[in-house]
Design an enzyme around this catalytic site. Sequence first.
Site, PDB file in Angstrom:
ATOM      1  N   LYS A 121       0.840  -1.551   0.168  1.00  0.00           N
ATOM      2  CA  LYS A 121       0.030   0.382  -0.259  1.00  0.00           C
ATOM      3  C   LYS A 121       0.786   1.046   0.319  1.00  0.00           C
ATOM      4  O   LYS A 121       1.987   1.228   0.449  1.00  0.00           O
ATOM      5  CB  LYS A 121      -0.953  -0.327   1.144  1.00  0.00           C
ATOM      6  CG  LYS A 121      -1.862   0.626   1.246  1.00  0.00           C
ATOM      7  CD  LYS A 121      -3.159   0.393   0.083  1.00  0.00           C
ATOM      8  CE  LYS A 121      -4.220   1.044   0.458  1.00  0.00           C
ATOM      9  NZ  LYS A 121      -5.577  -0.251   0.578  1.00  0.00           N
TER      10      LYS A 121
HETATM   11  N1  GLU Z   1      -7.447   0.162  -3.167  1.00  0.00           N
HETATM   12  C1  GLU Z   1      -8.190  -1.214  -3.157  1.00  0.00           C
HETATM   13  C2  GLU Z   1      -8.297  -1.760  -2.167  1.00  0.00           C
HETATM   14  O1  GLU Z   1      -8.458  -1.169  -0.731  1.00  0.00           O
HETATM   15  C3  GLU Z   1      -7.490  -1.599  -4.413  1.00  0.00           C
HETATM   16  C4  GLU Z   1      -6.178  -2.291  -4.336  1.00  0.00           C
HETATM   17  C5  GLU Z   1      -5.585  -2.729  -5.942  1.00  0.00           C
HETATM   18  O2  GLU Z   1      -6.434  -2.799  -6.421  1.00  0.00           O
HETATM   19  O3  GLU Z   1      -5.092  -3.456  -5.856  1.00  0.00           O
HETATM   20  O4  GLU Z   1      -8.816  -3.004  -2.060  1.00  0.00           O
END
Ligand code: GLU
Length: 427
Positions: A121
């Site tokens: 993240k």
């Molecule tokens: N931000 C989204 C999540 O928390 C998607 C992350 C992604 O597609 O890699 O799952």
Amino acid sequence: MTNTIERTAPPLSYTGPSEPSSWTTYLEQVDRVTPYLKGLARWVETLKHPKRAMIVDIPIEMDDGRVRHFEGFRVQHNLSRGPGKGGVRFHPHVTLQETMALAAWMTIKTAAMDLPFGGAKGGVRVNPQSLTQNELEKLTRRYTSEISIIIGPQKDIPAPDVNTNAQIMAWMMDTYSMHAGFTSSGVVTGKPVHLGGSLGRVKATGRGVFVTGREAAGRLGMDITGARVALQGFGNVGSAAAELFASAGAKVIAIQDQWGSLIDERGIDVRSLASATSGIAGIGGSPNLNDAFWDVPCDILILAALESQMTAERARRTRAKLVLEGANGPTLPDADDILADRDILVVPDVICNAGGVTVSYFEWVQDFSSFFWSEDEINARLDKLMVESLRKIWACADRNKISLRTGTYVIACERILAARQERGLYP
Ligand code: GLU
């Protein structure tokens, strides 16, 4: 293996000794799963230590000529099952600890869905609404450039999250590609469709919330037609989920967003809200109703805002029968226990909102093969994968007589730690 849980204090460099944070919520969730991991529990400490964390300084020249510095992060929590995967968030409350928790939840989420990814993240501590478009582009490009040494289509693949979108992904892809010297579309997902983005990606997280909600309602014997839905958060996830529930005949009777709450027993027209520029406030919502939102009699409560929204106090008050976690980490551990005692079913974030990363996976596969699928095909594959994953999780939860959250962690942690064990420690 006994059922005693060995608690490990989070390293002090990450969290203060008594500071409650999403990271401590996550550690507690790992502690709860440990007794069910049998021999693999030997490796559980792996999950309590992010593999790699990067803090970057992002200086940009503002439109008025001043130079301002922003702080950014990219955390790769675990890469045992494949490249890192997870969004990038632009928000004034972003911290290293929060990013660590969000990266860890991605590790659990990708494993729960059996996608060939680890968890990562990123984030920048900024209020993007206070930036011009030009400043936002500079911020995005400098951030990408700083983290470019640890990201890549086979290393770590960012995607949208809170306050980031397809345009921001296009700038990230372009910045990375210009440094690489060739167009690298697979370095991010959630891109515009004509840059290698996938059809269905924008609404995928909301669609996944609907699919898991539909399955859970079925288990409870609850009819979606006529079901009363209360929704916290009307961003990308909440709005898409609300539209799908409304199309299936449910009645959205309460919505809370960052500007206020609207409660209307007769049902709110969610399509008109989608076009209202100032959110709930633009269609009669008020901050005075924010507290009353938690007492609204409803069948389904969708939490699609930010972390730590469902506190113990709100868990005692809610009148929902089913809670769907569209956001990451919206429920605190003590609130989880209260909801369980009250027989309120919670579909946890790590499966409920996994639709986004699942279609991100489809996008990554399509980019690699340069062969693109139709939207119907994507939606059908998403539905099938989510239903299959949820059924396996449910069987595990029933077998062990544990919550759906702990059941999801059992399935996910078994996959992660088996990979960890099979790969072995090296060097
Ligand atoms: N931000 C989204 C999540 O928390 C998607 C992350 C992604 O597609 O890699 O799952």
